[in-house]
Design an enzyme around this catalytic site. Structure first.
Site, PDB file in Angstrom:
ATOM      1  N   HIS A  54      -4.219   2.599  -5.198  1.00 22.71           N
ATOM      2  CA  HIS A  54      -4.001   1.151  -5.138  1.00 22.71           C
ATOM      3  C   HIS A  54      -3.718   0.531  -6.509  1.00 22.71           C
ATOM      4  O   HIS A  54      -3.615  -0.698  -6.616  1.00 22.71           O
ATOM      5  CB  HIS A  54      -5.233   0.461  -4.544  1.00 22.71           C
ATOM      6  CG  HIS A  54      -5.169   0.302  -3.051  1.00 22.71           C
ATOM      7  ND1 HIS A  54      -4.182   0.866  -2.276  1.00 22.71           N
ATOM      8  CD2 HIS A  54      -5.982  -0.359  -2.182  1.00 22.71           C
ATOM      9  CE1 HIS A  54      -4.385   0.561  -1.001  1.00 22.71           C
ATOM     10  NE2 HIS A  54      -5.466  -0.191  -0.922  1.00 22.71           N
ATOM     11  N   LYS A  85      -1.712  -2.947   8.092  1.00 28.09           N
ATOM     12  CA  LYS A  85      -2.846  -2.495   8.891  1.00 28.09           C
ATOM     13  C   LYS A  85      -2.835  -3.190  10.252  1.00 28.09           C
ATOM     14  O   LYS A  85      -2.446  -4.344  10.380  1.00 28.09           O
ATOM     15  CB  LYS A  85      -4.155  -2.808   8.162  1.00 28.09           C
ATOM     16  CG  LYS A  85      -4.401  -1.938   6.940  1.00 28.09           C
ATOM     17  CD  LYS A  85      -5.764  -2.237   6.338  1.00 28.09           C
ATOM     18  CE  LYS A  85      -6.076  -1.297   5.176  1.00 28.09           C
ATOM     19  NZ  LYS A  85      -7.421  -1.580   4.580  1.00 28.09           N
ATOM     20  N   ARG A  98       0.873  -1.176   0.000  1.00 25.92           N
ATOM     21  CA  ARG A  98       0.000   0.000   0.000  1.00 25.92           C
ATOM     22  C   ARG A  98       0.909   1.225   0.000  1.00 25.92           C
ATOM     23  O   ARG A  98       2.059   1.169   0.457  1.00 25.92           O
ATOM     24  CB  ARG A  98      -0.887   0.019   1.240  1.00 25.92           C
ATOM     25  CG  ARG A  98      -1.803  -1.199   1.382  1.00 25.92           C
ATOM     26  CD  ARG A  98      -2.534  -1.160   2.718  1.00 25.92           C
ATOM     27  NE  ARG A  98      -3.438  -2.296   2.886  1.00 25.92           N
ATOM     28  CZ  ARG A  98      -3.087  -3.450   3.443  1.00 25.92           C
ATOM     29  NH1 ARG A  98      -1.844  -3.620   3.886  1.00 25.92           N
ATOM     30  NH2 ARG A  98      -3.962  -4.432   3.568  1.00 25.92           N
ATOM     31  N   TYR A 100      -9.317 -11.373  -6.847  1.00 24.52           N
ATOM     32  CA  TYR A 100      -8.381 -11.378  -7.971  1.00 24.52           C
ATOM     33  C   TYR A 100      -8.561 -12.610  -8.848  1.00 24.52           C
ATOM     34  O   TYR A 100      -8.188 -12.598 -10.017  1.00 24.52           O
ATOM     35  CB  TYR A 100      -6.936 -11.279  -7.460  1.00 24.52           C
ATOM     36  CG  TYR A 100      -6.660  -9.930  -6.843  1.00 24.52           C
ATOM     37  CD1 TYR A 100      -6.478  -8.808  -7.642  1.00 24.52           C
ATOM     38  CD2 TYR A 100      -6.635  -9.771  -5.469  1.00 24.52           C
ATOM     39  CE1 TYR A 100      -6.250  -7.567  -7.073  1.00 24.52           C
ATOM     40  CE2 TYR A 100      -6.412  -8.529  -4.892  1.00 24.52           C
ATOM     41  CZ  TYR A 100      -6.228  -7.432  -5.707  1.00 24.52           C
ATOM     42  OH  TYR A 100      -6.027  -6.196  -5.142  1.00 24.52           O
ATOM     43  N   ARG A 146      -0.751  -1.790  -6.644  1.00 24.16           N
ATOM     44  CA  ARG A 146      -1.015  -2.933  -5.757  1.00 24.16           C
ATOM     45  C   ARG A 146      -1.954  -3.922  -6.444  1.00 24.16           C
ATOM     46  O   ARG A 146      -1.727  -5.136  -6.429  1.00 24.16           O
ATOM     47  CB  ARG A 146      -1.615  -2.428  -4.449  1.00 24.16           C
ATOM     48  CG  ARG A 146      -1.985  -3.510  -3.438  1.00 24.16           C
ATOM     49  CD  ARG A 146      -2.360  -2.830  -2.125  1.00 24.16           C
ATOM     50  NE  ARG A 146      -3.083  -3.679  -1.204  1.00 24.16           N
ATOM     51  CZ  ARG A 146      -2.523  -4.512  -0.334  1.00 24.16           C
ATOM     52  NH1 ARG A 146      -1.198  -4.625  -0.297  1.00 24.16           N
ATOM     53  NH2 ARG A 146      -3.252  -5.234   0.498  1.00 24.16           N
TER      54      ARG A 146
END
Length: 306
Positions: A249, A177, A153, A284, A252
C-alpha cells in the site's frame, strides 16, 4: 464451578472439537492460567462468582504488568481477552455458570498507526528506477505510475482491463472492495507510461497468452498476479535505494498523503480511495498535522527556544 476444571474442559474442547493448532492452544492455556491466577489472588474460587468488573480488571492488569510480568501491548492484552471470552462462553453454554459476564468486556484500544508514505522525491526515484528499454521494465513503470497516480490498491491495478482506461477523459475504472466500482482521474505521466507499455511491450507478452483483456500481463501472457506486482514494487524500491519499509500500500498511502499535504479536501480523497466512510480517510489528516508540527518545531522562533 472450579475455574481449573472449566479450563481443562475448555482446552479439551478446543483440542478435540475445534482441532485447535498447537501454538494456539499453548497461547490460550498460558493466558488463561494467568487469568485464573488473577482470580485466585482476588479470592474468587468459583467461575460463577466472577463479575464483568473482574474481567475488565484482568485486562487492565495485563496492560500495567507486575513484578513477574512486563506490561502487555494492547494487541497482546486483546488476544488474552479473546481466550477469556472463549472460556466464559464455553462454561455458559455447557451450563457450568449462569451467565457470560465476559461477553460485554471490550479489548483495549490499539494505538492508531499512521500510514507510511514516501516523500515525493523518493516516489519519483522509485518511478524512474524501471528500465524502460526492456518490455518488462515498461510494464513495471506503467504499473507503478498507475498505482501512484490513481491511489489504486495493487489488486485494483492488476484487475484493470483495456476497456477500463479512457485516455481521452484521462480516467480509469477501478473495481474496488465489495464489487464497488469507481471512476478516478489519472495523470498525464501515468497515461504516457501506459501508452508506451501498451504499444511497445504488452504485445510481446500477449502473444504467449490466450487473449486476456487484462492491462498488465505476466511473461506467459496471463494477468499479472498480486504477488508479482508486489515484487515489482519491492524491486523498484531496492533499485531506487529506498531503505524505508515498503508495503503493497506504500504508493496508495503516498498518493493520499501528498494530496492532503497539497490541500485536497478529505472527502475528495475519500472518493478517490474508495473508502466507504470518511473516518477511514481521516487518518491522513493526522499525517498532515504531524508534518505541520515538525515544520513548526524546526522553523518557529519560539518553538526553537522551547
Amino acid at each position: 464451578m472450579q475455574p481449573s476444571a472449566v479450563l481443562a474442559g475448555y482446552l479439551d474442547h478446543l483440542t478435540v472439537e475445534k482441532a485447535g493448532a498447537r501454538n494456539t492452544l499453548e497461547s490460550y492455556g498460558r493466558d488463561l492460567r494467568r487469568y485464573l491466577g488473577y482470580l485466585d489472588s482476588a479470592g474468587t474460587g468459583d467461575l460463577a462468582e466472577v463479575t464483568e468488573l473482574q474481567v475488565s480488571g484482568f485486562v487492565a492488569a495485563l496492560r500495567e504488568g507486575d513484578e513477574d510480568n512486563p506490561p502487555l501491548a494492547a494487541t497482546s492484552a486483546a488476544r488474552a481477552l479473546v481466550a477469556v471470552r472463549g472460556l466464559h462462553r464455553f462454561a455458559h453454554r455447557e451450563g457450568m455458570i449462569p451467565r457470560d459476564v465476559a461477553r460485554e468486556v471490550h479489548p483495549p484500544s490499539t494505538p492508531r498507526r499512521l500510514p507510511k508514505a514516501l516523500p515525493v522525491d523518493q516516489v519519483l526515484r522509485l518511478l524512474d528506477s524501471a528500465d524502460v528499454d526492456d518490455p518488462r521494465g515498461l510494464r513495471d513503470r506503467a504499473l507503478l505510475e498507475v498505482l501512484y497516480s490513481t491511489g489504486a490498491r495493487i489488486s485494483e491495478a492488476i484487475g484493470l482491463d483495456i476497456d477500463d482506461i479512457d485516455s481521452g477523459e484521462r480516467t480509469v475504472l477501478l473495481d474496488g472492495k465489495g464489487g464497488k466500482q469507481r471512476l478516478v482521474p489519472i495523470g498525464r505521466p501515468a497515461l504516457a507510461a501506459l501508452d508506451a507499455y501498451l504499444v511497445r511491450a504488452r504485445p510481446t507478452f500477449a502473444v504467449r497468452g490466450k487473449g486476456t483483456p487484462a492491462v498488465f500481463l505476466n511473461s506467459r501472457g496471463g494477468r499479472l498476479s498480486r504477488q508479482s506486482a508486489w515484487g515489482t514494487l519491492k524491486a523498484a524500491a531496492e533499485r531506487a535505494g529506498i531503505t524505508a519499509e515498503v508495503s503493497p500500500h506504500t504508493l496508495r498511502h503516498s498518493f493520499a498523503t501528498h494530496l492532503m499535504e497539497g490541500g485536497a479536501d478529505v472527502r475528495v480523497v475519500q472518493e478517490l480511495l474508495g473508502h466507504a466512510s470518511v473516518t477511514t480517510t481521516q487518518v491522513y489528516t493526522l499525517v498532515t498535522v504531524t508534518m505541520l508540527r515538525e515544520v513548526y518545531a524546526t522553523a518557529h522562533p519560539r518553538a526553537l527556544k522551547a
